[in-house]
Design a protein around this motif. Structure first.
Motif, mmCIF file in Angstrom:
data_model
loop_
_atom_site.group_PDB
_atom_site.id
_atom_site.type_symbol
_atom_site.label_atom_id
_atom_site.label_comp_id
_atom_site.label_asym_id
_atom_site.label_seq_id
_atom_site.Cartn_x
_atom_site.Cartn_y
_atom_site.Cartn_z
ATOM 1 N N ALA A 5 -1.483 -3.359 5.705
ATOM 2 C CA ALA A 5 -0.835 -3.851 4.487
ATOM 3 C C ALA A 5 0.317 -4.786 4.816
ATOM 4 O O ALA A 5 0.954 -4.689 5.871
ATOM 5 C CB ALA A 5 -0.340 -2.679 3.646
ATOM 6 N N PHE A 40 0.851 -1.190 0.000
ATOM 7 C CA PHE A 40 0.000 0.000 0.000
ATOM 8 C C PHE A 40 0.884 1.236 0.000
ATOM 9 O O PHE A 40 1.832 1.347 0.796
ATOM 10 C CB PHE A 40 -0.917 0.022 1.219
ATOM 11 N N ALA A 57 5.446 3.619 8.116
ATOM 12 C CA ALA A 57 5.603 2.930 6.836
ATOM 13 C C ALA A 57 6.856 2.069 6.845
ATOM 14 O O ALA A 57 7.816 2.325 7.571
ATOM 15 C CB ALA A 57 5.672 3.941 5.701
ATOM 16 N N ASP A 67 -4.324 7.385 5.969
ATOM 17 C CA ASP A 67 -3.757 6.133 5.464
ATOM 18 C C ASP A 67 -3.012 5.344 6.525
ATOM 19 O O ASP A 67 -2.430 4.297 6.227
ATOM 20 C CB ASP A 67 -2.797 6.432 4.300
ATOM 21 N N SER A 120 4.072 -1.379 3.448
ATOM 22 C CA SER A 120 3.522 -0.037 3.242
ATOM 23 C C SER A 120 4.629 0.937 2.878
ATOM 24 O O SER A 120 5.792 0.759 3.265
ATOM 25 C CB SER A 120 2.805 0.455 4.507
ATOM 26 N N ALA A 146 -1.831 1.476 6.273
ATOM 27 C CA ALA A 146 -0.404 1.145 6.352
ATOM 28 C C ALA A 146 -0.162 0.029 7.357
ATOM 29 O O ALA A 146 0.668 -0.855 7.138
ATOM 30 C CB ALA A 146 0.403 2.384 6.725
#
Length: 819
Positions: free
Chosen positions: A703, A689, A720, A696, A706, A700
C-alpha cells in the motif's frame, strides 16, 4: 482590563463545554457517547482503577491521556513470558531483566506501574523509562511476574519482551545540539559586542579571535552530520537538502577564516555558529518525533519473537523459538496462543483463523483434522498438535519476516522532497553565478564574500526547522487522539490518498460475533424457563458463538446444568424438560427440514428446534458514518477480505455501503494475502490500506500508506505507517484531515521562504548585506516561521471538525479550518 475580562468570560464556557464532553477516564472527547466514558475500554479500566485504589493516576496525568487498549484474555499470547519465568525459577539471588511497555504517556502511567510493582511480594526495584517505553525490574525468587503483567495489562497497557533498541545516533545528535547551541550563544555575545562598537585594542582582537574559535568549534561539532548526509545523497544521485547546507557551512567557514586572517574582522563567524545550531535543532526535532512514536508500541522481532511449547519424551514441556520447530514435534497450544506450523490436531478443538485468513467465524477442528499455521486456539483448554512441517515450510515465516532495514525511515518523494531539490539547485546556481560575475568584473574577493552571504542568508528554515516541527506537532495532535505515526513519510503521503481499502474482520467489524436482530427477537419469545436453560448452557462456554448468545441473554437467570461440550458440534445437557442441545443445526435438530439456510445455531429440546439463531459479525459502531464521510470527501472505499465473498457483501449491505455507492466490485472476498497485495499494486492510485491480521502484512507493504487498529501482537503494527488504538475507525479520517492541515501550513511556510530567500538572496548577491544584517535576518526569519508553525497547532484533532463520526452532511471540513 475590562476587555481582557470579557475575553476570559467568553472563553470560559467553551472550556467548560470541552471539559464536560471529555471522557471521565482518558480525557478525550466522548463524541456521540451519552455515557461518562468515550468507550467500553475506558469504562472497564476506570472500574479497575477504582477497585484497585489507583485513582491518584488521574491527579498525576496532567491533561488528557490516551484511550486504553483492551484485549480479550482468550486472545492474549503470553508465551514470551515462559523463558523469563524459567530464568526466575533457576536463579538463587536477585534477578534483573527488562520488559517493553506499550501505552505509557505521562507521569501517571509511571506511577501506576511502580505502584502495582510495589504491591507484588519479592520485588526489589522497578526503573521505568517512559521515553523508551521500557521498565527494568530487579526481583527476588518467588516474584510472580505473570500476575504483575496481567495486572498492568488489565489497565490497557501491553507488555512484551525487550525488543526496542536505544538509538545511539539519536543520543549523539542530542549531545551535538547541546554543544553547538552553547557555542553559538557565546559566539553571539562576542559578535554583539563588536556590532555595538567595541573598538578598543587589544580587547577587540581578543573577542574577535574567541568568536572565530567558537564558530570553528561549532562547525567541527555540528557540520559532520550534514557533510555525511550530503555525501551519501551525492553517491545515490539525490540532491539532498543537506548539500547546500554543507556547501554554505564550508564556504562560510573559509570566508570567515580568510577575512579574519586578512583584516582581523570575524565576518560571518557568529552567524555561522547560529546557523549550525538551528539546522541541528531541526534535525533533532525530525528524528525525535518518530522515535517517541515508535517507542509507544511494542517492537516486533518478526518470526524471532514467536515461541512454541513442545512436549518432550518425558512428558515435560519446553518453550522453544518457533523457527526451530520441525515435523513430528508435539506442540501444546494454550488458549490465545498461535499454532506456528501446519499440523494435525490430537483432539477436537476450536480455532480462529481471522488473524490469518480473515475468516470471521471460529473453525471446529476434529481429532486428526488439519490445523493451519497461524490459527489461534480460542477454546477454553489447551490443544495438542503434531507438527507436519517445519516453521520455514509453513508459510507463516514469510508473513512474519522482518521489515527491510531502513524502510521505516525512507524519505517521501512528495512535495517537500521536490521543493528541497529545487531549492538546492537554485541556491547553488545563484552562489556560483555570483562568484563568476564578480570574477569577470575583476573582484573575486567580493564575489566570494557575497556568495557566502547568499548561502548564509538563504536559510532553509521553512524546510529544515519549521517543516519537521510542523510534522512533530501534527503527530503529537494525533498521538493524543490515539493515533501513532511511525514513519516520516506518512503525513506527507496521506493528502495524496484517493482510495481507502479496509480489511473486514477486526477492522470494519470488532471481530466478535452477535445474534442478528431476528434471532434476538426470537429469544424474547421463549418462555422464562427456556431462556434460563439456554443461559445455563452457554454460561461457562468460551466458544465465540456461545458468547454471542450469552450477550443476547444478558440479565436472564441461568439454570444450573451439567453441560457437555462436543467439539465441532455444540453443547448438550439434561433437564426435566428433556435433552437440551445448542449447536450445529444438523446436530441439534437432525430431523428439522425447514431451517433457513443462513442459520448456524439451533437450540433444541429432545431434537425439536425451539430457537433458530443466526450469528453475524459485530460492525464497529462508527463504521457506516465514517465510510460515508470518506466517500463524501471524494475517496473510493473498498473492502479486501480473506473471508467468503457472501459474508463480505453481507457486512457491506448491513452497513448500508451499497446505498452509499460502493460497487460490488469493491466488496472483495476469498483473497489470499498475496492477492490483497496485488490488488493494491495494480490499482494505479494512491491507496491507504487498513488491516489487522498477519495475513495483511503483504498488503501493508504494497500500500501507498498502511494503518492498523491491532496492537495485541506487534507483527503488523511494526510494519504499518500509523497505528490507532481509539475505538472505531474515525482515526483514519482524523489522520487524513491532520495531514491536510500539515500540508496547508507547510505550503504557507514555503511561500514565505520563497519570498524571503528571493529578496534576501538578491540583496546578498549584490553586496548589500553587512555581517550584522545577516546575523539579524537569519535568526529573525527562523523565529517568525517557527512561531507561526507552533501557533497553528496544539488544538488537537477535534479542532479539524466534530470529533464524532460524521455523516455526509457534515463530513466536508471547510478549508479555513485546516490552517
Amino acid at each position: 482590563m475590562h476587555r481582557g475580562l470579557a475575553v476570559t468570560d467568553h472563553l470560559a464556557p467553551r472550556t467548560q463545554e470541552r471539559e464536560a464532553r471529555a471522557c471521565a477516564h482518558c480525557g478525550q472527547p466522548r463524541g456521540a457517547s451519552r455515557d461518562a466514558y468515550c468507550c467500553a475500554g475506558c469504562r472497564a479500566v476506570a472500574d479497575v482503577m477504582r477497585s484497585a485504589s489507583l485513582e491518584r493516576y488521574y491527579t498525576l496525568r496532567n491533561g488528557a491521556g490516551a484511550r486504553p487498549t483492551i484485549i480479550e484474555e482468550s486472545r492474549r499470547d503470553r508465551l514470551w513470558l515462559a523463558p523469563i519465568e524459567d530464568d526466575l525459577r533457576g536463579g538463587d539471588g536477585v534477578c534483573r531483566f527488562a520488559l517493553d511497555v506499550s501505552g505509557m504517556h505521562c507521569a501517571g502511567c509511571v506511577w501506576v506501574l511502580e505502584e502495582l510493582f510495589r504491591r507484588e511480594p519479592n520485588g526489589e526495584s522497578l526503573l521505568v523509562n517512559p521515553a523508551l517505553g521500557r521498565c527494568e525490574l530487579q526481583v527476588r525468587p518467588g516474584f510472580d511476574l505473570r500476575h504483575y503483567v496481567e495486572s498492568v495489562e488489565r489497565l490497557g497497557y501491553l507488555m512484551g519482551p525487550p525488543g526496542k533498541a536505544t538509538d545511539a545516533s539519536g543520543d549523539a545528535l542530542i549531545v551535538r545540539v547541546g554543544v553547538t547551541v552553547a557555542l553559538a550563544m557565546n559566539a553571539m555575545m562576542f559578535g554583539i559586542a563588536q556590532y555595538f562598537g567595541l573598538t578598543e585594542e587589544p580587547l577587540r582582537t581578543t573577542v574577535a579571535t574567541l568568536e572565530v574559535i567558537l564558530s570553528i568549534a561549532a562547525v567541527a561539532v555540528g557540520a559532520p552530520v550534514f557533510f555525511r548526509a550530503a555525501w551519501e545523497g551525492l553517491r545515490r544521485g539525490v540532491l539532498h537538502l543537506d548539500l547546500p547546507i554543507a556547501v554554505g557551512l564550508a564556504l562560510s567557514l573559509v570566508g570567515t577564516l580568510v577575512a579574519f586572517a586578512r583584516t582581523g574582522d570575524p565576518s560571518f563567524a557568529d552567524t555561522l555558529a547560529v546557523f549550525v545550531a538551528l539546522m541541528l535543532v531541526g534535525r533533532m526535532i525530525e528524528r525525535g518525533a518518530l522515535e517517541r512514536n515508535r517507542h509507544r508500541l511494542l517492537a516486533s522481532e518478526g518470526a524471532d519473537g514467536l515461541f512454541a511449547r513442545v512436549r518432550e519424551n518425558d512428558d515435560r514441556t519446553k518453550v522453544v523459538p518457533a523457527s526451530s520447530l520441525r515435523a513430528g514435534h508435539r506442540l501444546v497450544v494454550a488458549t490465545g496462543e498461535v499454532v506456528p506450523v501446519d499440523g494435525v490436531a490430537c483432539e477436537g478443538s476450536t480455532v480462529s483463523l481471522d488473524w490469518l485468513t480473515g475468516e470471521s467465524r471460529p473453525t471446529e477442528i476434529a481429532a486428526g483434522g488439519a490445523v493451519q499455521a497461524g490459527a489461534i486456539n480460542v477454546s477454553r483448554r489447551a490443544m495438542e498438535v503434531i507438527a507436519s512441517s517445519s516453521f520455514a515450510e509453513s508459510g507463516l515465516s514469510d508473513l512474519l519476516r522482518r521489515e527491510t532495514p531502513g524502510t521505516a525511515d525512507a524519505p517521501a518523494r512528495g512535495l517537500f522532497h521536490r521543493v528541497s531539490a529545487l531549492w538546492v539547485i537554485a541556491v547553488l546556481i545563484a552562489a556560483t553565478a555570483t562568484v563568476l560575475v564578480y570574477a569577470v568584473l575583476g573582484d573575486l574577493e567580493s564575489g566570494l564574500s557575497n556568495a557566502t552571504a547568499l548561502l548564509v542568508v538563504t536559510c532553509p528554515c521553512a524546510i529544515g526547522i519549521a517543516t519537521p516541527l510542523a510534522a512533530q506537532l501534527a503527530a503529537l495532535d494525533l498521538r493524543r487522539a490515539g493515533v501513532v505515526v511511525r514513519r516520516a513519510r506518512t503525513l506527507e503521503r496521506l493528502p495524496a490518498i484517493t482510495c481507502v481499502a479496509f480489511d473486514k474482520t477486526g477492522t470494519l467489524t470488532t471481530g466478535h460475533l452477535r445474534l442478528d436482530a431476528n434471532s434476538t427477537r426470537e429469544l424474547e419469545t421463549l418462555e422464562p424457563r427456556e431462556r434460563a436453560i439456554l443461559a445455563g448452557l452457554v454460561r461457562n462456554s468460551g466458544h465465540p458463538k456461545s458468547a454471542a448468545v450469552r450477550a443476547a441473554l444478558e440479565g436472564s437467570r441461568a439454570a444450573s446444568l451439567d453441560v457437555e461440550e462436543h467439539v465441532g458440534a455444540g453443547l448438550r445437557a439434561h433437564a426435566p424438560e428433556g435433552e437440551l442441545r445448542l449447536g450445529r443445526p444438523d446436530w441439534a435438530a437432525p430431523l428439522a427440514s425447514d431451517l433457513p439456510g443462513d442459520c448456524d445455531l439451533v437450540f433444541s429440546v429432545d431434537g425439536v428446534a425451539r430457537a433458530v439463531l443466526v450469528t453475524e459479525e459485530e460492525p464497529r459502531e462508527d463504521a457506516r458514518a465514517e465510510i460515508e464521510a470518506l466517500i463524501a470527501r471524494g475517496l473510493r472505499v473498498a473492502i479486501l477480505s480473506g473471508d467468503r465473498v457472501e459474508r463480505v457483501r453481507r457486512v457491506a449491505v448491513r452497513l448500508g455501503l451499497d446505498r452509499l455507492g460502493m460497487a460490488e466490485a469493491d466488496m472483495l472476498g476469498d483473497l489470499s494475502p498475496q492477492q490483497k497485495a496485488d490488488w493494491l499494486r495494480e490499482r494505479g492510485e494512491a491507496c491507504l490500506f487498513v488491516g489487522d491480521g498477519v495475513n495483511d502484512t503483504l498488503a501493508a507493504d504494497a500500500a501507498f500508506v498502511s494503518a492498523t487498529p491491532s496492537i495485541e501482537r506487534p507483527f503488523l503494527p511494526a510494519r504499518a505507517d500509523f497505528v490507532f488504538t481509539s475505538a472505531g475507525i474515525a482515526p483514519v479520517r482524523w489522520a487524513l484531515l491532520e495531514a491536510e492541515r500539515l500540508r496547508r501550513i507547510a505550503r504557507i511556510n514555503l511561500a514565505f521562504a520563497v519570498v524571503y530567500n528571493l529578496v534576501g538572496g538578491t540583496l546578498a548577491a549584490l553586496g548589500a548585506f553587512h555581517p550584522w544584517v545577516a546575523a539579524v535576518l537569519m535568526p529573525a526569519s527562523s523565529i517568525f516561521v517557527v512561531s507561526r508553525t507552533w501557533l497553528s497547532f496544539g488544538r488537537g484533532v477535534e479542532s479539524l471538525g466534530d470529533s464524532r463520526p460524521v455523516g455526509r452532511a457534515s463530513s466536508l471540513v471547510p478549508a479555513s479550518s485546516l490552517s
